[in-house]
Every structure is written in structure tokens, then in C-alpha cells.
Design a protein around this motif. Structure first.
Motif, short mmCIF file in Angstrom:
data_model
loop_
_atom_site.label_atom_id
_atom_site.label_comp_id
_atom_site.label_asym_id
_atom_site.label_seq_id
_atom_site.Cartn_x
_atom_site.Cartn_y
_atom_site.Cartn_z
N VAL A 86 24.87 31.06 -22.29
CA VAL A 86 25.35 30.45 -21.06
C VAL A 86 24.16 30.28 -20.12
O VAL A 86 23.37 31.21 -19.92
N GLY A 87 24.02 29.08 -19.57
CA GLY A 87 22.96 28.80 -18.61
C GLY A 87 23.49 28.81 -17.20
O GLY A 87 24.66 28.50 -16.95
N PHE A 88 22.61 29.17 -16.24
CA PHE A 88 23.03 29.31 -14.85
C PHE A 88 22.25 28.36 -13.95
O PHE A 88 21.23 27.78 -14.34
N ASP A 89 22.74 28.23 -12.72
CA ASP A 89 22.16 27.27 -11.80
C ASP A 89 20.74 27.62 -11.36
O ASP A 89 20.03 26.77 -10.83
N ASP A 90 20.31 28.86 -11.58
CA ASP A 90 18.94 29.23 -11.22
C ASP A 90 17.96 29.03 -12.38
O ASP A 90 16.80 29.42 -12.30
N GLY A 91 18.44 28.44 -13.48
CA GLY A 91 17.58 28.17 -14.62
C GLY A 91 17.54 29.25 -15.66
O GLY A 91 16.93 29.06 -16.73
N THR A 92 18.16 30.40 -15.41
CA THR A 92 18.16 31.50 -16.37
C THR A 92 19.29 31.32 -17.37
O THR A 92 20.20 30.51 -17.18
N GLU A 93 19.22 32.09 -18.45
CA GLU A 93 20.24 32.05 -19.48
C GLU A 93 20.58 33.46 -19.94
O GLU A 93 19.74 34.37 -19.85
N THR A 94 21.80 33.64 -20.42
CA THR A 94 22.23 34.89 -21.03
C THR A 94 22.86 34.60 -22.38
O THR A 94 23.68 33.67 -22.49
N THR A 95 22.49 35.36 -23.38
CA THR A 95 23.09 35.24 -24.70
C THR A 95 24.02 36.43 -24.93
O THR A 95 23.65 37.57 -24.65
N CYS A 96 25.22 36.15 -25.40
CA CYS A 96 26.20 37.21 -25.60
C CYS A 96 26.84 37.10 -26.97
O CYS A 96 26.81 36.04 -27.60
N ARG A 97 27.40 38.20 -27.42
CA ARG A 97 28.11 38.16 -28.69
C ARG A 97 29.46 37.48 -28.53
O ARG A 97 29.93 36.79 -29.44
N VAL A 98 30.09 37.70 -27.37
CA VAL A 98 31.40 37.13 -27.11
C VAL A 98 31.45 36.68 -25.65
O VAL A 98 30.95 37.36 -24.76
N LEU A 99 32.08 35.53 -25.42
CA LEU A 99 32.23 34.98 -24.07
C LEU A 99 33.71 34.88 -23.72
O LEU A 99 34.52 34.43 -24.52
N VAL A 100 34.06 35.32 -22.50
CA VAL A 100 35.42 35.15 -21.99
C VAL A 100 35.37 34.19 -20.80
O VAL A 100 34.67 34.44 -19.82
N LEU A 101 36.08 33.09 -20.93
CA LEU A 101 36.17 32.11 -19.85
C LEU A 101 37.34 32.49 -18.95
O LEU A 101 38.49 32.53 -19.39
N ALA A 102 37.03 32.78 -17.68
CA ALA A 102 38.07 33.15 -16.72
C ALA A 102 37.81 32.45 -15.39
O ALA A 102 37.95 33.03 -14.33
N THR A 103 37.41 31.18 -15.50
CA THR A 103 36.96 30.44 -14.32
C THR A 103 38.11 29.95 -13.44
O THR A 103 37.86 29.43 -12.36
N GLY A 104 39.33 30.11 -13.88
CA GLY A 104 40.48 29.83 -13.04
C GLY A 104 40.61 28.37 -12.64
O GLY A 104 40.16 27.46 -13.33
N ALA A 105 41.24 28.18 -11.50
CA ALA A 105 41.49 26.84 -10.99
C ALA A 105 41.25 26.83 -9.50
O ALA A 105 41.28 27.86 -8.84
N ARG A 106 41.01 25.66 -8.97
CA ARG A 106 40.74 25.50 -7.54
C ARG A 106 41.81 24.62 -6.92
O ARG A 106 42.29 23.66 -7.53
N TYR A 107 42.15 24.95 -5.68
CA TYR A 107 43.23 24.23 -5.02
C TYR A 107 42.91 22.75 -4.87
O TYR A 107 41.80 22.37 -4.54
N ARG A 108 43.94 21.93 -5.12
CA ARG A 108 43.80 20.50 -4.91
C ARG A 108 43.75 20.20 -3.41
O ARG A 108 44.30 20.91 -2.60
N LYS A 109 43.10 19.09 -3.08
CA LYS A 109 42.99 18.68 -1.69
C LYS A 109 43.96 17.55 -1.40
O LYS A 109 44.28 16.73 -2.26
N LEU A 110 44.42 17.52 -0.16
CA LEU A 110 45.31 16.44 0.26
C LEU A 110 44.54 15.14 0.35
O LEU A 110 43.44 15.09 0.89
N ASP A 111 45.13 14.09 -0.16
CA ASP A 111 44.50 12.77 -0.08
C ASP A 111 45.16 12.00 1.06
O ASP A 111 46.05 11.18 0.87
N VAL A 112 44.72 12.34 2.29
CA VAL A 112 45.26 11.66 3.48
C VAL A 112 44.11 11.30 4.40
O VAL A 112 43.07 11.98 4.41
N PRO A 113 44.24 10.24 5.19
CA PRO A 113 43.16 9.83 6.09
C PRO A 113 42.80 10.92 7.11
O PRO A 113 43.68 11.56 7.68
N GLY A 114 41.50 11.11 7.29
CA GLY A 114 41.01 12.00 8.33
C GLY A 114 40.84 13.44 7.95
O GLY A 114 40.34 14.24 8.74
#
Length: 569
Positions: free
Chosen positions: A329-357
Motif C-alpha cells: 500500500v502506498g501513501f500520500d507522503d510517498g512511502t509504502e508498506t508491505t503486509c501479509r494481509v490487508l483489511v479495507l475499512a475505509t467506510g463511506a463519506r456523507y453525500r452532499k446536497l446538490d442545491v444552489p449556494g
């Protein structure tokens, strides 16, 4: 010099701060004796500094005799916060999380203390679990109190600045004590900038320990300053890497580390995920009085660290690849980590209202979380909450304790369709909450902050204007999977496929379960598991997320027993 400053703080005797809510309990003789087996007694002369603002401590301190004053801005703009007497202990949550102190503890009346190394404290509380619960509860309450009084570091900037809003959100989501000095509204702002020679266009700035100034720091820089980024948390290799520190990710970290796996967990914003933005979770097993999402996250993070898991916030994963039987897995600072097993738990982010202003008002008066910080920002104004699920209901109930009126806007006609019955009953009995069914937002009015909302009855088309000054949005969520690219199979909505649903999806031909199919929570990539809200078909509840995180570790062991192998030569 120190003694003179203490004299300035209190020339007359200081009364102890009363213990009204469990934040300042007195230890029993037996508890002190248990602690004394691992610590040492030390005399404390008047004026001795026991904890210094901005510095880390590795000792748990108990006042045996005398009094200790808790002071913010020691030696400069001093503010007395608390006074502790005999058989009370010092510190707050940061002591357990490796953070620097957000206040200074100074001996006001001479006496004696008991100093126990924090590294030995775990052994003590294992013998006396009630003592551990007492300390943790007090520390959690003290952290909330520090946030409430605006102790800690200062953020100076404009509420209309995107960078200022970024820092405020980061501090709030990570439950850090701070005070925001608004350039437009706070009369101290101009004098403070002159004092440090800061031009207005150099803001936002973070002021720490009275004199240290960070000009528009990145969240990574602020996290490093305050001890959130664990050194080596993203080491070059580990057994189990968990991306995402919500309830599912923290559960995987607790079970993985407790079962002997070299475990690292990271998150791009804060521990707790979306659950940490919930003011109170009342249907979580074992907490009949409810628990805030932030407190649940803090308890889980402390538990994970206790078993040896390394937590790093903020650290953002940007890519994933599998090779030679391992995952990198690579990160935003340019570093990387190698693992035997990866668990994805990145979840979800709230949707935004699509309204003017609405976009120009995000961060100043449009929010996607309802924590104490947001509540304090709008405590004198009427507000609106949009959404018909539990998150919206919990937010409405919590905010009604802080603001004059809450308008709950629900686009369908049945409040109980997507909301738990206990929340519906509480909302219907609350005189400060007005529910507007089959109602949708059409426009947000205001140039720099929200002045009103234009809403519409979606059956009749009738519009009305609500004079609200803040808007809280809880209208569903989108999975955080863009960083994965096409490395794992996703469903049409972007959620990660697992188990039988992932079977037959293209992969790199790596080892599988003995029958050749993905394990229950395994993705289309062998050795990569998905848990919690990011997983396709998951139940969007905290309890189920925690269960999946724990179950994933069991499957991780099953995978490792089939593939084996350590990283490197």
C-alpha cells in the motif's frame, strides 16, 4: 521563577474543584497501595511543575498530600482550570495516547505525590479492572471539559478560509482541545497577530505553548506536533495492515494485535470514522445509557494500542498492488508498506446536497457531523437537519440540547421508515424539534454564512423560507474506494465485493482458500479483506461493523495458515 509564577496564580488558598460528574474521583487506600507497588513517592515543594504544557509525560501521578493547580498559559496569560487535592490523580486522555499535555500542573501547596510509569499502569489495572475503568472514565470526561473551555492550542484564522476550516475540522474530529480565534469576530485576534508579527494574509496559524507559531500547517504537521502520528506506524512491513480506523477497522486492529499479529492501522482524518461524528449511539449492545461515537472510538483506540497496534492519523492510502504473495500500500507522503494481509475499512463519506449556494457555506455553517464543536458554533441560532435515518435523528436530538430550535427535514412522509423507533419517539416528544415531512432544500441563502433556507413541500410544490443559521446534512454515504482503482472488484455503486459475490472476479491468480473461492469477507484479491460500510451488502450499523472487523481477523488467520510465509528474506 517557577515558585513566583505559582504565587501569581494563587496568592490565597485555592479550594479543590468539586467532583460533580466523575472527572475528579478520589482513589481508595487499597487502590493507592496497588499503584504504589509499581511507583515511587516523591516530595513536592511549592512551585514544582509536574506536567508542562506542550511536553509529553510518561508518569501517572497521584496527589498524596498538598494541592496541585492545573493552569493554562502558565507564566504568560495564566488561567486556573482545576485544583486537585489528596488522593486525586492528574492528567487526561492524552497521557494514555502519547500526546503532549494541554495544560501545566503546578504544586500550589507542598506535599507528596506517587509517580507510576505509564508503562507499568497497564499491569496495575489488569489486577484491578475497576481502577482502570475509573481512570479511563475520568480521562474521557476531562478531555471533554478541556474542549469545552477552549484549552490547548489556538487556531487563528477566518471562518471563510478553506485552510482554517480544514484545521478546525481536523482538530474537532480528533477531539483535540483548542480555541478558535476568529479574525472577523474575536476582538483578541488583531492584538494576537501583532504580538507575534503575523500578517493577516499569513493566517491561519496555530499557536502552541504560548509562543510556538505554525503558519498554515498541513494536517500532517499539526498531527505530528500533537502526537497523533505514531513513529513507525507505517513501517516498511507488517503482518496486518488496516486502512481505515472506524469501528470495523479498530475492531480488526484490536483482535489482530491481541492475537499476536504485527498490526498497523491508519486513517486519513481521525479514528472513529463516521461513527465518531455521532453525538450518541443508544442501541449499541452493553451501553444502556448510550455512548457517543467519539468516546467509543477513543476507547477502541486505547484498547488497540494496549495490545501493540500502531495507529497513524492522518495517513492517506493512495494505491494498492499485490505481488509475490504480499500486498503493498502506498501513501500520500510517498512511502509504502508491505503486509501479509490487508483489511479495507475505509467506510463511506456523507453525500452532499446538490442545491444552489451550499458549497460556499461548507465549513462555516453547513456541516456533515454533529459533535460538540459544531453545536457550540451555532448554540444561539435555529438550525436545520436534513435526513431521515438514524444519523439525522441522533443529530437532531443532540443539537436540540444546545440550540433554540431544530427543523428536521425529511423528504418522505414517514419518519419511522428509515429511523429506529426509539429515536422517532424521542423526536416526537421533543418540543424543540419540528419535523417537516416530504420537504426538500431548494436553496441556501447567504454569501459567507447561512442566513436562511428555502425549502419545498415535494407533494404540493409550496415553498417557504426558514430563518436558520446552520445546516446539518445526513443523506446517505458514498464508499471511499476511488484510491483502489481497478485492483479489486466493486459493485455498481462502488462498494467492495466480498465472499461469493467476489468469486469469479479477475485476480492475479494468488493463493485462495482450499476450495479456490474467496473467504467470507475476502475480496477478489487474495489476502485482501473488506469490512464495515465499504463492503457491498454490509449492514450500516456500528455493531455489525465491529463484528465484521473481529470476524475478519479469524479469516485472516485462516488465509495465513493456507499461504504462510513471512515478509522479506
Amino acid at each position: 521563577m517557577d515558585a513566583a509564577r505559582v504565587t501569581e496564580v494563587g496568592r490565597q488558598p485555592l479550594p479543590e474543584t468539586p467532583d460533580l460528574d466523575g472527572a475528579y474521583p478520589r482513589l481508595s487506600d487499597q487502590q493507592i497501595e496497588t499503584l504504589a507497588e509499581r511507583g515511587e513517592r516523591r516530595p513536592t515543594p511549592t512551585g514544582e511543575v509536574l506536567l508542562r504544557e506542550g511536553e509529553r509525560s510518561d508518569e501517572f501521578l497521584v496527589v498524596l498530600s498538598g494541592k496541585v493547580a492545573i493552569v493554562q498559559g502558565y507564566g504568560e496569560d495564566e488561567q486556573l482550570l482545576r485544583v486537585h487535592g489528596p488522593r486525586r490523580f492528574l492528567g487526561e486522555l492524552g497521557l494514555l495516547e502519547g500526546q503532549p499535555s494541554f495544560f501545566t500542573a503546578v504544586v500550589h501547596e507542598p506535599g507528596e505525590i506517587l509517580a507510576v510509569p505509564v508503562a507499568q499502569l497497564e499491569a496495575v489495572v489488569q489486577r484491578d479492572q475497576s481502577l482502570g475503568d475509573l481512570i479511563l472514565r475520568a480521562y474521557l470526561i476531562r478531555r471533554t471539559q478541556l474542549i469545552g473551555v477552549g484549552a490547548g492550542f489556538r487556531i487563528v484564522g477566518s471562518g471563510y478560509s478553506a485552510d482554517c476550516r480544514r484545521l478546525l475540522e481536523f482538530a474537532s474530529r480528533n477531539r483535540l482541545p483548542y480555541r478558535w480565534i476568529d479574525l472577523e469576530k474575536d476582538p483578541q485576534a488583531e492584538a494576537l497577530l501583532r504580538r507575534f508579527g503575523i500578517a493577516a494574509d499569513e493566517t491561519p496559524v496555530v499557536i502552541w505553548r504560548g509562543s510556538r507559531v505554525l503558519r498554515n500547517p498541513s494536517t500532517t504537521e499539526l498531527a505530528a506536533l500533537l502526537g497523533l502520528r505514531t513513529e513507525g506506524a507505517t513501517a516498511t512491513a507488517c503482518d496486518l495492515l488496516v486502512v481505515g480506523a472506524g469501528p470495523a477497522g479498530l475492531a480488526a486492529a484490536v483482535y489482530g494485535a491481541s492475537e499476536g499479529l504485527d498490526t498497523a492501522v491508519l486513517d486519513s482524518v481521525a479514528t472513529g470514522g463516521q461513527a465518531a461524528t455521532s453525538s450518541r449511539i443508544e442501541n449499541y449492545l452493553g451501553f444502556p445509557a448510550g455512548i457517543s461515537g467519539a468516546e467509543l472510538a477513543e476507547r477502541a483506540a486505547i484498547q488497540a494500542r494496549k495490545f501493540g497496534a500502531r495507529i497513524s492519523v492522518p495517513t492517506t492510502a493512495t494505491m494498492m498492488r499485490r505481488h509475490d504473495g504480499h500486498v503493498t500500500v502506498g501513501f500520500d507522503d510517498g512511502t509504502e508498506t508491505t503486509c501479509r494481509v490487508l483489511v479495507l475499512a475505509t467506510g463511506a463519506r456523507y453525500r452532499k446536497l446538490d442545491v444552489p449556494g451550499i458549497e460556499r457555506l461548507e465549513g462555516t455553517s453547513v456541516y456533515y457531523a454533529a459533535t460538540l464543536w459544531e453545536a457550540l458554533m451555532c448554540r444561539f441560532d435555529d438550525i436545520a437537519v436534513v435526513g431521515g435515518g438514524n444519523s439525522a435523528g441522533q443529530a437532531a436530538v443532540f443539537l436540540s440540547d444546545h440550540v433554540p430550535r431544530v427543523y428536521l427535514l425529511v423528504r418522505h412522509e414517514n419518519l419511522g421508515r428509515d429511523m429506529s423507533r426509539y429515536l422517532v419517539d424521542r423526536i416526537e416528544r421533543n418540543p424543540r424539534i419540528e419535523v417537516l415531512l416530504h420537504t426538500e432544500v431548494r436553496e441556501a441563502v447567504g454569501d459567507t454564512s447561512l442566513e436562511a433556507l428555502v425549502v419545498e413541500d415535494n407533494r404540493t410544490g409550496l415553498r417557504r423560507t426558514l430563518g436558520v443559521r446552520a445546516l446539518f446534512v445526513f443523506i446517505g454515504a458514498q464508499p471511499h474506494t476511488a484510491w483502489l482503482g481497478d485492483t479489486v472488484a466493486l459493485d455498481p455503486h462502488g462498494f467492495v465485493l466480498t465472499g461469493p459475490d467476489a468469486a469469479g472476479s479477475p485476480d492475479d491468480g494468488g493463493p485462495r482458500a482450499p476450495d479456490g473461492h474467496p473467504l467470507a469477507l475476502e475480496t477478489s484479491v487474495p489476502g485482501v479483506f473488506a469490512v464495515g460500510d465499504v463492503r457491498s451488502g454490509s449492514v450500516k450499523r456500528v455493531a455489525s461493523a465491529v463484528g465484521e472487523g473481529a470476524m475478519a481477523v479469524r479469516l485472516v488467520h485462516q488465509h495465513l495458515n493456507g499461504t504462510g510465509g513471512a515478509i522479506g528474506p
